[in-house]
Design an enzyme around this catalytic site. Structure first.
Site, PDB file in Angstrom:
ATOM      1  N   GLY A   1       1.020  -1.309  -0.006  1.00 31.23           N
ATOM      2  CA  GLY A   1       0.082   0.112  -0.030  1.00 31.23           C
ATOM      3  C   GLY A   1       0.802   1.290   0.032  1.00 31.23           C
ATOM      4  O   GLY A   1       0.302   2.604  -0.198  1.00 31.23           O
ATOM      5  N   GLU A   2       2.077   1.143   0.170  1.00 29.73           N
ATOM      6  CA  GLU A   2       2.951   2.486   0.262  1.00 29.73           C
ATOM      7  C   GLU A   2       3.081   2.768  -1.399  1.00 29.73           C
ATOM      8  O   GLU A   2       3.264   1.962  -2.191  1.00 29.73           O
ATOM      9  CB  GLU A   2       4.136   2.106   0.727  1.00 29.73           C
ATOM     10  CG  GLU A   2       4.502   1.701   2.089  1.00 29.73           C
ATOM     11  CD  GLU A   2       5.607   1.012   2.613  1.00 29.73           C
ATOM     12  OE1 GLU A   2       6.688   0.993   1.934  1.00 29.73           O
ATOM     13  OE2 GLU A   2       5.728   0.853   3.847  1.00 29.73           O
TER      14      GLU A   2
ATOM     15  N   GLN B   1      -6.098  24.237   9.510  1.00 30.70           N
ATOM     16  CA  GLN B   1      -5.708  23.889  10.649  1.00 30.70           C
ATOM     17  C   GLN B   1      -4.313  24.633  10.972  1.00 30.70           C
ATOM     18  O   GLN B   1      -3.208  23.884  10.977  1.00 30.70           O
ATOM     19  CB  GLN B   1      -5.518  22.413  10.548  1.00 30.70           C
ATOM     20  CG  GLN B   1      -6.397  21.371  10.133  1.00 30.70           C
ATOM     21  CD  GLN B   1      -7.666  21.792  10.807  1.00 30.70           C
ATOM     22  OE1 GLN B   1      -8.165  22.040  11.935  1.00 30.70           O
ATOM     23  NE2 GLN B   1      -8.896  21.801   9.936  1.00 30.70           N
TER      24      GLN B   1
ATOM     25  N   ASP C   1     -18.647  36.282   6.627  1.00 30.01           N
ATOM     26  CA  ASP C   1     -18.071  36.182   7.906  1.00 30.01           C
ATOM     27  C   ASP C   1     -16.818  36.944   8.036  1.00 30.01           C
ATOM     28  O   ASP C   1     -16.315  37.620   7.060  1.00 30.01           O
ATOM     29  CB  ASP C   1     -17.778  34.742   8.406  1.00 30.01           C
ATOM     30  CG  ASP C   1     -17.111  33.885   7.532  1.00 30.01           C
ATOM     31  OD1 ASP C   1     -16.157  34.756   6.809  1.00 30.01           O
ATOM     32  OD2 ASP C   1     -16.837  32.604   7.518  1.00 30.01           O
TER      33      ASP C   1
ATOM     34  N   LYS D   1     -20.460  35.464  11.332  1.00 28.75           N
ATOM     35  CA  LYS D   1     -21.156  33.901  11.349  1.00 28.75           C
ATOM     36  C   LYS D   1     -20.981  33.471  12.752  1.00 28.75           C
ATOM     37  O   LYS D   1     -19.909  33.362  13.372  1.00 28.75           O
ATOM     38  CB  LYS D   1     -20.445  33.240  10.325  1.00 28.75           C
ATOM     39  CG  LYS D   1     -20.792  31.777  10.249  1.00 28.75           C
ATOM     40  CD  LYS D   1     -20.075  31.191   8.977  1.00 28.75           C
ATOM     41  CE  LYS D   1     -18.835  30.363   9.347  1.00 28.75           C
ATOM     42  NZ  LYS D   1     -18.200  29.784   8.034  1.00 28.75           N
TER      43      LYS D   1
ATOM     44  N   ASP E   1     -15.652  33.504  -0.717  1.00 33.18           N
ATOM     45  CA  ASP E   1     -15.165  32.754   0.367  1.00 33.18           C
ATOM     46  C   ASP E   1     -14.210  31.685  -0.191  1.00 33.18           C
ATOM     47  O   ASP E   1     -14.035  31.427  -1.647  1.00 33.18           O
ATOM     48  CB  ASP E   1     -16.390  31.950   1.059  1.00 33.18           C
ATOM     49  CG  ASP E   1     -16.096  31.550   2.453  1.00 33.18           C
ATOM     50  OD1 ASP E   1     -15.012  32.139   3.029  1.00 33.18           O
ATOM     51  OD2 ASP E   1     -16.889  31.077   3.209  1.00 33.18           O
TER      52      ASP E   1
HETATM   53  C1  R5P Z   1     -14.790  29.464   7.186  1.00 37.28           C
HETATM   54  O1  R5P Z   1     -13.994  30.167   7.689  1.00 37.28           O
HETATM   55  C2  R5P Z   1     -14.512  29.015   5.541  1.00 37.28           C
HETATM   56  O2  R5P Z   1     -13.956  30.136   4.967  1.00 37.28           O
HETATM   57  C3  R5P Z   1     -15.635  28.661   5.188  1.00 37.28           C
HETATM   58  O3  R5P Z   1     -16.758  29.546   5.060  1.00 37.28           O
HETATM   59  C4  R5P Z   1     -16.236  27.585   6.042  1.00 37.28           C
HETATM   60  O4  R5P Z   1     -15.453  26.685   6.548  1.00 37.28           O
HETATM   61  C5  R5P Z   1     -16.817  26.306   4.801  1.00 37.28           C
HETATM   62  O5  R5P Z   1     -17.257  25.263   5.613  1.00 37.28           O
HETATM   63  P1  R5P Z   1     -18.865  24.551   5.205  1.00 37.28           P
HETATM   64  O6  R5P Z   1     -19.082  24.431   3.804  1.00 37.28           O
HETATM   65  O7  R5P Z   1     -18.654  23.302   5.976  1.00 37.28           O
HETATM   66  O8  R5P Z   1     -19.723  25.503   5.979  1.00 37.28           O
END
Ligand code: R5P
Length: 301
Positions: free
Chosen positions: A35-36, A94, A166, A189, A216
């Site tokens: 699997g590597e 993250q 947001d 948000k 976004d």
């Molecule tokens: C948030 O800060 C991101 O920019 C996206 O708006 C968000 O995380 C998208 O995640 P979902 O589609 O699960 O709401």
């Protein structure tokens, strides 16, 4: 330049190769019986500038490792510069310690990429500006903004406003409203951490009787965009277009949910391959190839 394609976005890699008039590098990507990943670069790379195109799409971890193995193989083969074009930098959300006990995952991924021999990284619309703090190599963030504005300018935008849904999307939304000369309406948000339901808190601007566009970085489950649109429409908004650079579409039902939602159009790019449903007509995909290609030609050719 020689383009090496990982297995995540081969079409985009081919388009970049064509647009930059580069050489297509021959690579075998397979697996050992256990699997590597097994990588073999057939093309001669001594003294060459090598561009590895690899988006961190699903399976994410496999694609991260693949990029690192390709970079190491290119370095061992004598490449003089190894540029990673990572259209969607997975793990970029993250980028901090959210709770004690968790890793700073992007930091780990950045260390892996750098240790494998990548000298430059080029990506698009990062989740936040701090992502590059983890890299000590050359970094560049491109934006899909010019693709979206070019497409939107084909419309009569006279009754449009730009919605910042947001705080994270505020910087992007301001650029969109500046480019299109449209008023900016701002919201914050609130997300229910148990149900994932999204609620917008109105900060400024009038949406009633108008049409709106937002910008976004990514759609994951779709909750943000679907929740935002239905709330805005309940406030009297007539039409809602979401510009979203990366169509991550994390859930198996995300595209269906978006299709069935009150969102009028979603404009996205090919940094993340979207499931092709012939009836998903409200989804418009614009290639990001020319943005990456222009950057590569201007800086590395
Ligand atoms: C948030 O800060 C991101 O920019 C996206 O708006 C968000 O995380 C998208 O995640 P979902 O589609 O699960 O709401």
């Amino acid at each position: 330049m020689i383009i090496l394609a990982g297995s995540s976005v081969p079409k985009l890699a081919q388009q970049i190769c064509q647009d930059t008039s580069s050489q297509w590098g021959l690579v075998q990507i397979g697996k050992f019986p256990n699997g590597e990943k097994r990588i073999y670069i057939e093309t001669e790379l001594v003294g060459e500038t090598v561009v590895i195109v690899q988006s961190f799409t699903k399976p994410v971890d496999e694609h991260v490792v693949e990029l690192c193995l390709l970079a190491d193989a290119a370095a061992q083969a004598g490449a003089k510069r190894i540029i990673a074009v990572v259209p969607w930098l997975g793990y970029s959300p993250q980028d901090k310690l959210f709770r004690p006990g968790e890793p700073v995952s992007l930091h780990v991924v950045a260390k892996m990429i750098q240790a494998s021999g990548v000298t430059d990284i080029v990506t698009m619309d990062l989740h936040s500006g701090q992502a590059f703090n983890f890299f000590s190599i050359q970094t560049q963030e491109l934006s899909a903004l010019p693709l979206f504005t070019k497409y939107l300018r084909q419309r009569d935008l006279s009754d449009y406003v730009v919605i910042s849904i947001d705080e994270g999307s505020r910087r992007r939304s301001m650029h969109l409203s500046d480019e299109l000369g449209l008023e900016l309406c701002t919201f914050n948000k609130k997300r229910d951490l148990v149900t994932g339901q999204v609620e917008l808190v109105h900060v400024s601007g009038e949406v009633s009787g108008r049409r709106a566009v937002s910008f976004d970085d990514f759609i994951s489950t779709g909750s943000t965009q679907i929740g935002a649109c239905s709330q805005l429409k309940s406030m009297g908004l007539l039409e809602y277009t979401a510009c979203v650079t990366h169509a991550v579409f994390a859930g198996s039902d995300t595209s269906q949910k978006l299709h069935d939602s009150s969102i009028d159009q979603i404009i996205t790019t090919d940094t993340y391959p979207v499931p092709s449903h012939s009836d998903f007509l409200k989804l418009k995909v614009i290639t990001s190839s020319n943005l990456f290609s222009q950057h590569l030609v201007q800086n590395y050719q």
